[in-house]
Design a protein around this motif. Structure first.
Motif, PDB file in Angstrom:
ATOM      1  N   GLU A 135       0.826  -1.197   0.000  1.00 52.57           N
ATOM      2  CA  GLU A 135       0.000   0.000   0.000  1.00 52.57           C
ATOM      3  C   GLU A 135       0.870   1.261   0.000  1.00 52.57           C
ATOM      4  N   LYS A 136       0.311   2.364  -0.493  1.00 54.42           N
ATOM      5  CA  LYS A 136       1.041   3.619  -0.409  1.00 54.42           C
ATOM      6  C   LYS A 136       1.058   4.082   1.044  1.00 54.42           C
ATOM      7  N   MET A 137       2.025   4.908   1.384  1.00 53.90           N
ATOM      8  CA  MET A 137       2.251   5.286   2.771  1.00 53.90           C
ATOM      9  C   MET A 137       1.048   5.991   3.372  1.00 53.90           C
ATOM     10  N   GLN A 138       0.398   6.844   2.634  1.00 51.11           N
ATOM     11  CA  GLN A 138      -0.736   7.583   3.177  1.00 51.11           C
ATOM     12  C   GLN A 138      -1.877   6.634   3.562  1.00 51.11           C
ATOM     13  N   SER A 139      -2.059   5.577   2.804  1.00 51.77           N
ATOM     14  CA  SER A 139      -3.094   4.595   3.151  1.00 51.77           C
ATOM     15  C   SER A 139      -2.768   3.913   4.477  1.00 51.77           C
ATOM     16  N   CYS A 140      -1.492   3.632   4.710  1.00 56.79           N
ATOM     17  CA  CYS A 140      -1.081   3.038   5.991  1.00 56.79           C
ATOM     18  C   CYS A 140      -1.339   4.011   7.141  1.00 56.79           C
ATOM     19  N   VAL A 141      -1.026   5.278   6.917  1.00 55.65           N
ATOM     20  CA  VAL A 141      -1.269   6.301   7.939  1.00 55.65           C
ATOM     21  C   VAL A 141      -2.758   6.396   8.258  1.00 55.65           C
ATOM     22  N   ASP A 142      -3.592   6.334   7.229  1.00 55.24           N
ATOM     23  CA  ASP A 142      -5.039   6.406   7.443  1.00 55.24           C
ATOM     24  C   ASP A 142      -5.525   5.249   8.318  1.00 55.24           C
ATOM     25  N   ILE A 143      -4.973   4.060   8.085  1.00 55.37           N
ATOM     26  CA  ILE A 143      -5.357   2.897   8.895  1.00 55.37           C
ATOM     27  C   ILE A 143      -4.923   3.095  10.344  1.00 55.37           C
ATOM     28  N   ILE A 144      -3.703   3.576  10.539  1.00 58.05           N
ATOM     29  CA  ILE A 144      -3.205   3.792  11.903  1.00 58.05           C
ATOM     30  C   ILE A 144      -4.055   4.823  12.633  1.00 58.05           C
ATOM     31  N   GLU A 145      -4.484   5.847  11.922  1.00 55.26           N
ATOM     32  CA  GLU A 145      -5.336   6.872  12.546  1.00 55.26           C
ATOM     33  C   GLU A 145      -6.638   6.277  13.066  1.00 55.26           C
ATOM     34  N   THR A 146      -7.201   5.339  12.315  1.00 56.81           N
ATOM     35  CA  THR A 146      -8.442   4.712  12.780  1.00 56.81           C
ATOM     36  C   THR A 146      -8.196   3.847  14.022  1.00 56.81           C
ATOM     37  N   LEU A 147      -6.991   3.290  14.123  1.00 55.08           N
ATOM     38  CA  LEU A 147      -6.672   2.443  15.268  1.00 55.08           C
ATOM     39  C   LEU A 147      -6.468   3.256  16.542  1.00 55.08           C
ATOM     40  N   ILE A 148      -5.897   4.430  16.408  1.00 55.24           N
ATOM     41  CA  ILE A 148      -5.584   5.234  17.592  1.00 55.24           C
ATOM     42  C   ILE A 148      -6.651   6.295  17.862  1.00 55.24           C
ATOM     43  N   SER A 149      -7.600   6.440  16.929  1.00 54.98           N
ATOM     44  CA  SER A 149      -8.730   7.367  17.088  1.00 54.98           C
ATOM     45  C   SER A 149      -8.294   8.808  17.330  1.00 54.98           C
ATOM     46  N   GLN A 150      -7.220   9.192  16.693  1.00 56.19           N
ATOM     47  CA  GLN A 150      -6.762  10.567  16.763  1.00 56.19           C
ATOM     48  C   GLN A 150      -5.855  10.838  15.572  1.00 56.19           C
ATOM     49  N   PRO A 151      -5.644  12.090  15.217  1.00 54.59           N
ATOM     50  CA  PRO A 151      -4.788  12.388  14.073  1.00 54.59           C
ATOM     51  C   PRO A 151      -3.344  11.949  14.308  1.00 54.59           C
ATOM     52  N   ILE A 152      -2.730  11.492  13.260  1.00 53.71           N
ATOM     53  CA  ILE A 152      -1.305  11.157  13.292  1.00 53.71           C
ATOM     54  C   ILE A 152      -0.496  12.454  13.377  1.00 53.71           C
ATOM     55  N   PRO A 153       0.616  12.474  14.120  1.00 56.01           N
ATOM     56  CA  PRO A 153       1.475  13.663  14.130  1.00 56.01           C
ATOM     57  C   PRO A 153       1.893  14.065  12.709  1.00 56.01           C
ATOM     58  N   LYS A 154       1.982  15.349  12.465  1.00 58.46           N
ATOM     59  CA  LYS A 154       2.261  15.850  11.122  1.00 58.46           C
ATOM     60  C   LYS A 154       3.598  15.367  10.577  1.00 58.46           C
ATOM     61  N   ASP A 155       4.539  15.084  11.466  1.00 60.25           N
ATOM     62  CA  ASP A 155       5.863  14.654  11.014  1.00 60.25           C
ATOM     63  C   ASP A 155       6.002  13.135  10.966  1.00 60.25           C
ATOM     64  N   PHE A 156       4.885  12.407  11.061  1.00 61.09           N
ATOM     65  CA  PHE A 156       4.947  10.948  11.154  1.00 61.09           C
ATOM     66  C   PHE A 156       5.618  10.337   9.929  1.00 61.09           C
ATOM     67  N   ILE A 157       5.201  10.717   8.731  1.00 63.82           N
ATOM     68  CA  ILE A 157       5.760  10.107   7.518  1.00 63.82           C
ATOM     69  C   ILE A 157       7.230  10.461   7.377  1.00 63.82           C
ATOM     70  N   ALA A 158       7.573  11.720   7.617  1.00 66.68           N
ATOM     71  CA  ALA A 158       8.982  12.124   7.519  1.00 66.68           C
ATOM     72  C   ALA A 158       9.832  11.359   8.530  1.00 66.68           C
ATOM     73  N   SER A 159       9.294  11.192   9.733  1.00 70.30           N
ATOM     74  CA  SER A 159      10.019  10.441  10.761  1.00 70.30           C
ATOM     75  C   SER A 159      10.148   8.977  10.374  1.00 70.30           C
ATOM     76  N   TYR A 160       9.077   8.417   9.786  1.00 70.20           N
ATOM     77  CA  TYR A 160       9.143   7.028   9.318  1.00 70.20           C
ATOM     78  C   TYR A 160      10.218   6.872   8.254  1.00 70.20           C
ATOM     79  N   ARG A 161      10.254   7.794   7.311  1.00 70.29           N
ATOM     80  CA  ARG A 161      11.263   7.695   6.251  1.00 70.29           C
ATOM     81  C   ARG A 161      12.662   7.703   6.856  1.00 70.29           C
ATOM     82  N   GLN A 162      12.909   8.605   7.798  1.00 67.67           N
ATOM     83  CA  GLN A 162      14.244   8.713   8.390  1.00 67.67           C
ATOM     84  C   GLN A 162      14.613   7.429   9.136  1.00 67.67           C
ATOM     85  N   LYS A 163      13.696   6.925   9.945  1.00 65.25           N
ATOM     86  CA  LYS A 163      13.979   5.729  10.736  1.00 65.25           C
ATOM     87  C   LYS A 163      14.102   4.486   9.857  1.00 65.25           C
TER      88      LYS A 163
END
Length: 214
Positions: free
Chosen positions: A49-77
């Motif tokens: 899946e594309k990264m944004q789709s994964c982020v959308d799924i995680i948001e539904t699991l935690i019931s709150q918005p993902i931090p704005k730097d989540f994707i950038a932090s994921y790429r770095q790590k």
């Protein structure tokens, strides 16, 4: 090879063994936010899946918005983890070296990720000027756009090409574009590819040995 004139590889899980690494980083980051998932969950829901789709799924699991730097932090790590741990998929170097026809790589990932992983695994020299990223055209699998772009750039029609994919999303994308597709099933944990792919194989050695018979 009798039928096909070109091979188009997916990258993650087909050329490079990146899926366990990248998904574990994503699981750890999601769990730090309270997602409470494991690697099996990631393979089932995130693979291909594309990264944004994964982020959308995680948001539904935690019931709150993902931090704005989540994707950038994921790429770095994940990039740091790739540099340390990534390897080519078993048998893929021998498969590439056996090809007597043109080939390229078409991936949902950004080009800098593709290039990094190919470079670290020693595969980049095989794919110079033959890298096609969905980010370049802003259309992601299961859209067939990246495969069509790759085929046209390499000088072929979809019916001339054979795609090698390891995810259901990728297999469907290839089929949507009129391509025949090998489902690489070594890590097909959900047994999803058999009913969708044109052919299935669980090792690159088997793919190499059977290409000439297609």
């Amino acid at each position: 090879m009798l039928k096909y004139k070109c091979v188009i590889f997916d990258c993650d899980g087909v050329l490079v063994d990146s899926e366990p690494i990248g998904n574990q980083v994503l699981v750890d980051m999601a769990n730090a936010l309270g997602a409470n998932i494991n690697l099996d969950y990631a393979y089932k829901h995130f693979k291909g899946e594309k990264m944004q789709s994964c982020v959308d799924i995680i948001e539904t699991l935690i019931s709150q918005p993902i931090p704005k730097d989540f994707i950038a932090s994921y790429r770095q790590k994940s990039f740091e983890a790739f540099k340390t741990n990534i390897k080519p998929v078993d048998g893929v170097v021998e498969l590439i070296q056996s090809l007597k026809i043109p080939y390229g790589v078409a991936s949902n990932g950004p080009e800098n990720k593709i290039r990094l992983n190919l470079e670290v695994t020693g595969l980049l020299p095989y794919f110079k000027n033959k890298i096609f990223s969905c980010y370049a055209i802003q259309k992601w699998k299961p859209s067939p756009a990246v495969f069509i772009w790759a085929a046209e750039t390499l000088g072929f029609k979809p019916e001339d090409c054979l795609v090698i994919e390891d995810s259901l999303t990728g297999v469907i994308a290839a089929k949507n574009g009129g391509f025949d597709v090998i489902g690489y099933t070594a890590h097909d944990y959900n047994n999803e590819l058999k009913s969708e792919a044109t052919y299935i194989f669980d090792s690159m050695t088997d793919i190499k040995e059977n290409l000439v018979s297609f």
